[in-house]
Write a protein that holds these residues in place. Sequence first.
Motif, PDB file in Angstrom:
ATOM      1  N   VAL A   5      22.080 -20.471  22.492  1.00  0.00           N
ATOM      2  CA  VAL A   5      22.119 -20.802  24.061  1.00  0.00           C
ATOM      3  C   VAL A   5      23.462 -21.561  24.582  1.00  0.00           C
ATOM      4  O   VAL A   5      24.385 -22.186  23.896  1.00  0.00           O
ATOM      5  CB  VAL A   5      21.363 -22.290  23.724  1.00  0.00           C
ATOM      6  CG1 VAL A   5      21.498 -22.888  25.386  1.00  0.00           C
ATOM      7  CG2 VAL A   5      19.689 -21.714  23.953  1.00  0.00           C
ATOM      8  N   TYR A   7      25.270 -23.187  27.729  1.00  0.00           N
ATOM      9  CA  TYR A   7      24.857 -24.138  28.842  1.00  0.00           C
ATOM     10  C   TYR A   7      26.528 -24.590  29.217  1.00  0.00           C
ATOM     11  O   TYR A   7      27.054 -24.926  28.878  1.00  0.00           O
ATOM     12  CB  TYR A   7      24.052 -25.068  28.535  1.00  0.00           C
ATOM     13  CG  TYR A   7      24.600 -26.477  27.588  1.00  0.00           C
ATOM     14  CD1 TYR A   7      24.677 -27.424  27.898  1.00  0.00           C
ATOM     15  CD2 TYR A   7      24.744 -25.939  26.388  1.00  0.00           C
ATOM     16  CE1 TYR A   7      26.058 -28.318  27.515  1.00  0.00           C
ATOM     17  CE2 TYR A   7      25.338 -27.170  25.209  1.00  0.00           C
ATOM     18  CZ  TYR A   7      25.821 -28.330  25.570  1.00  0.00           C
ATOM     19  OH  TYR A   7      26.302 -29.521  25.071  1.00  0.00           O
ATOM     20  N   VAL A  19      19.147 -29.510  26.623  1.00  0.00           N
ATOM     21  CA  VAL A  19      19.784 -28.754  25.627  1.00  0.00           C
ATOM     22  C   VAL A  19      19.296 -29.246  24.139  1.00  0.00           C
ATOM     23  O   VAL A  19      19.448 -28.550  23.307  1.00  0.00           O
ATOM     24  CB  VAL A  19      21.208 -27.286  25.393  1.00  0.00           C
ATOM     25  CG1 VAL A  19      21.195 -27.077  24.803  1.00  0.00           C
ATOM     26  CG2 VAL A  19      20.729 -26.630  27.001  1.00  0.00           C
ATOM     27  N   ALA A  26      23.197 -23.939  20.239  1.00  0.00           N
ATOM     28  CA  ALA A  26      23.700 -24.735  21.667  1.00  0.00           C
ATOM     29  C   ALA A  26      25.531 -24.679  21.733  1.00  0.00           C
ATOM     30  O   ALA A  26      26.417 -24.813  20.778  1.00  0.00           O
ATOM     31  CB  ALA A  26      23.371 -25.667  21.668  1.00  0.00           C
TER      32      ALA A  26
END
Length: 134
Positions: A5, A7, A19, A26
Amino acid sequence: MQPNVVYFSSATENTKRFVERLGVPAHRIPLRRGDEPLAMQDDYVLVVPTYGGGNHRGAVPKQVIKFLNDPENRSHCRGVISSGNTNFGTAYCLAGDIVSQKVGVPHLYKFELLGTPEDVQRVKEGLRKFWSTI
């Protein structure tokens, strides 16, 4: 393949908290201009908040636009998840719709503000299924 991910989260860190609850690798798009830019060489799903208070103009945070303007970063985006506020009416989660259309990736999920525990579970499961198809 493990979900990855990218973000963006403002100083309020609502998106960051969402998240973190996903428990997947991430990477945060920098908040401030002077911060080291994020460069991605791996595929990812973008999680983006919607700005603009219901206005269509300014819905995608400038930092996200800058990140996606880099062809390498953009080429690795495989989907988008967006947050918003239902008080924005038709602009609810509009940032995700805009990114989805501009980058040509699916808008996978929409959630409000911090997201609920149910949103977190749905996104976790959705990411697992989505990555198994790539």
